[in-house]
Write an enzyme that holds these catalytic residues in place. Structure first.
Site, short mmCIF file in Angstrom:
data_model
loop_
_atom_site.label_atom_id
_atom_site.label_comp_id
_atom_site.label_asym_id
_atom_site.label_seq_id
_atom_site.Cartn_x
_atom_site.Cartn_y
_atom_site.Cartn_z
N SER A 129 0.85 -1.18 0.00
CA SER A 129 0.00 0.00 0.00
C SER A 129 0.89 1.23 0.00
O SER A 129 1.88 1.28 0.74
CB SER A 129 -0.87 -0.08 1.25
OG SER A 129 -1.47 1.14 1.49
N HIS A 133 2.19 12.10 -0.62
CA HIS A 133 1.75 13.50 -0.51
C HIS A 133 2.94 14.36 -0.94
O HIS A 133 4.00 14.31 -0.32
CB HIS A 133 1.35 13.83 0.92
CG HIS A 133 0.15 13.05 1.39
ND1 HIS A 133 -1.12 13.32 0.94
CD2 HIS A 133 0.03 12.01 2.25
CE1 HIS A 133 -1.97 12.48 1.50
NE2 HIS A 133 -1.29 11.67 2.30
N HIS A 143 -2.18 7.24 -4.73
CA HIS A 143 -2.42 6.08 -3.87
C HIS A 143 -2.39 4.82 -4.72
O HIS A 143 -2.91 4.81 -5.83
CB HIS A 143 -3.79 6.24 -3.20
CG HIS A 143 -4.37 4.97 -2.66
ND1 HIS A 143 -5.51 4.39 -3.18
CD2 HIS A 143 -3.95 4.16 -1.66
CE1 HIS A 143 -5.77 3.29 -2.51
NE2 HIS A 143 -4.84 3.11 -1.59
N ASN A 145 -2.48 0.32 -4.23
CA ASN A 145 -2.54 -0.82 -3.33
C ASN A 145 -2.83 -2.07 -4.16
O ASN A 145 -3.65 -2.05 -5.06
CB ASN A 145 -3.65 -0.58 -2.28
CG ASN A 145 -4.19 -1.86 -1.66
OD1 ASN A 145 -5.33 -2.24 -1.89
ND2 ASN A 145 -3.36 -2.52 -0.87
N THR A 146 -2.10 -3.14 -3.89
CA THR A 146 -2.48 -4.44 -4.46
C THR A 146 -2.32 -5.48 -3.36
O THR A 146 -1.48 -5.34 -2.47
CB THR A 146 -1.61 -4.85 -5.68
OG1 THR A 146 -0.22 -4.63 -5.37
CG2 THR A 146 -1.97 -4.03 -6.92
N ARG A 147 -3.16 -6.51 -3.43
CA ARG A 147 -3.16 -7.49 -2.33
C ARG A 147 -3.64 -8.86 -2.81
O ARG A 147 -4.34 -8.96 -3.83
CB ARG A 147 -4.06 -6.99 -1.19
CG ARG A 147 -5.47 -6.69 -1.66
CD ARG A 147 -6.31 -5.97 -0.59
NE ARG A 147 -7.66 -5.72 -1.08
CZ ARG A 147 -8.03 -4.64 -1.77
NH1 ARG A 147 -7.15 -3.68 -2.05
NH2 ARG A 147 -9.27 -4.50 -2.20
N HIS A 181 -4.81 8.31 -16.66
CA HIS A 181 -5.85 7.43 -17.20
C HIS A 181 -5.43 6.78 -18.51
O HIS A 181 -5.73 5.61 -18.75
CB HIS A 181 -7.17 8.19 -17.34
CG HIS A 181 -7.95 8.22 -16.05
ND1 HIS A 181 -8.76 7.19 -15.67
CD2 HIS A 181 -7.98 9.13 -15.05
CE1 HIS A 181 -9.29 7.48 -14.48
NE2 HIS A 181 -8.82 8.66 -14.08
N HIS A 211 -21.00 13.19 2.05
CA HIS A 211 -21.32 14.38 2.87
C HIS A 211 -20.83 15.67 2.24
O HIS A 211 -21.25 16.75 2.62
CB HIS A 211 -20.77 14.22 4.29
CG HIS A 211 -19.27 14.28 4.37
ND1 HIS A 211 -18.47 13.23 3.99
CD2 HIS A 211 -18.43 15.26 4.76
CE1 HIS A 211 -17.20 13.57 4.18
NE2 HIS A 211 -17.15 14.79 4.63
#
Lengths: 311, 311
Positions: A129, A133, A143, A145-147, A181, A211
């Protein structure tokens, strides 16, 4: 939208494993891969940081402490652990890369949500992960992440891959979005022509703050429960997500690291980072799940930005 | 610990209301009180801010914009609204005071949790909420909230008070803690000798971050479902919580506003504020409930600190 329930059903329907040794090999291979990828990215990011500091630092380079990734091992109560690598620099204001291999039993309240874990709660998970910044608000935060997950016991094990990567520009910026992209689409198409559109929509859907009625950033790809009954093929895709992310994000950094920015851009960056915090603490499944199941809070919250403001 | 379930049962057992007009009077009285308290606190905090700026500002006072509370009205989708008052100054780096009166129907998923709202979900709530983040890290951050809730319909209405106040020092500081707790104990004792111990424990229990194994601050008092079958008595206590908080916190500010601090203290303050954010977004019932039931996110998240860091 992707029908997640169908994917979960598919995972549940995986046939019994004939030879348990096959799973051990898969576990070892993924675990090794995540560590290798971490090393690759650390090496490349560190080279960029050094290049930047040499060129831009006010102080003479020789008088500065050498930029470096600080590594810290951590253990998980319940089984397993990982290693955080954090670079606090000038180009990379804070980038954290965490690899972990954890195992144990999910508590009863979570079991029904996780395919294969319904009966005994047994799980094994390994992953990488990364959250970056950047100092310059003209470079987006990133960001990745691979799992690889394995649940269940004995021959009745289920497994799948998950992951993705996404970009959060701090000031409006179409160019970085397009590079990101375009690169992801090209990479996805090498594996499956349906992947990019499917995983892009999933990403847009996931990284949304109800929100605020805002997206977290400009998206990327997001996927879970990936199991095409061809583990080698899926693993190649997982490898490509990591390597391509590294390649594309470096391209974006190289293209933008010397752009000038104003105090207004910096203020906007600190505010936008507030939304990043709101998303991670209010909605991110991994963060909330990790914190509530005895995960290592330092490693989980490594993703939070170094400086933030809510005006 | 306080047995919350017993309190909820007590609220549920409230007798039928003989005359509905009595409830309307209670609603009006509490609503007016919260607005009056807001005005009192704004006036006192503004006077402190002006005093501080006059004495300490590098620029001549005449050349500075006059410190002031900016007011903003907001409406709630579903019914009601409120007014935020925010002062962004030097002594008060950011203090937000929100008063609101909201009403409507809780969604089905929440009804069972709220005594009196089980059947129709109908509710009415009025309250004041304050969070102060101070410029000087030697002055603790402070939080105060009091509210009046009415649920149910017709003669079958239930009502109760809730609230509390607590202190979050940024650098270790026993003196402010003692002033705060001594003042609260003295105030509580005027109303009920059992209140202070009970509400202090409840506060310690509530403002705790399990993932950090840390308390948010040094506590204060916290209470909910307060209904002693003597509304006037309870309302006097609620008034006293607001007025005493104002008195005690001003005492702490006055005593500490000219203390010198180091860069290290400031760094510690920004980090400690990160914990404040973690608590509010991960655990605070009011924040999560508000955001997930269509509350005004700007008003709810007004409590977040102006500048924060996660190193």
């Amino acid at each position: 939208m992707v029908n997640v329930n169908n994917l979960i059903k598919k995972v549940r329907k995986q046939p019994l494993i004939k030879n348990e040794k096959v799973i051990i090999k898969k576990k070892d291979a993924t675990k090794e891969w995540f560590a290798f990828l971490r090393d690759e990215i650390c090496k490349d990011f560190l080279a960029l940081e050094k290049e930047f500091v040499k060129k831009n630092s006010v102080k003479p380079y020789a008088n500065k402490p050498e930029p470096k990734f600080e590594k810290k091992r951590w253990n998980r109560q319940g089984g397993g652990g990982g290693t955080m690598s954090i670079l606090r620099g000038e180009l990379f204001e804070k980038v954290g890369i965490n690899i972990s291999t954890v195992f144990g039993e999910f508590s009863k309240e979570f079991r029904s949500q996780i395919p294969g874990a319904e009966k005994t709660g047994k799980f094994w998970a390994s992953g990488i992960s990364l959250v970056a910044h950047m100092g310059n608000p003209k470079i987006p935060a990133a960001h990745m992440n691979t799992r690889f997950l394995v649940t269940g016991e004995g021959k009745n094990k289920k497994f799948w891959f998950g992951g993705g990567c996404d970009l959060t520009p701090m000031v409006i910026d179409k160019k970085a979005k397009n590079i990101f992209h375009f690169g992801l689409k090209e990479m996805c198409n090498k594996h499956d022509k349906k992947y990019y559109n499917r995983f892009k929509l999933w990403c847009d859907d996931y990284f949304f703050l109800p929100h605020r009625n805002e997206t977290r950033g400009v998206g990327g790809i997001f996927f879970d429960y990936l199991n095409n009954s061809n583990w080698e093929k899926d693993f190649l895709f997982i490898k490509d997500v990591g390597l391509s992310f590294n390649k594309i994000f470096k391209e974006i950094i190289n293209e933008r690291m010397n752009l000038k920015y104003t105090q207004k851009d910096k203020t906007l960056q600190l505010e936008k980072r507030g939304r990043y915090v709101e998303f991670n603490l209010l909605y991110d499944r991994g963060t909330i799940f990790g914190l509530k199941t005895g995960g290592n809070s330092e490693a989980i919250l490594m993703s939070l930005p170094p400086n933030v403001s809510w005006i």
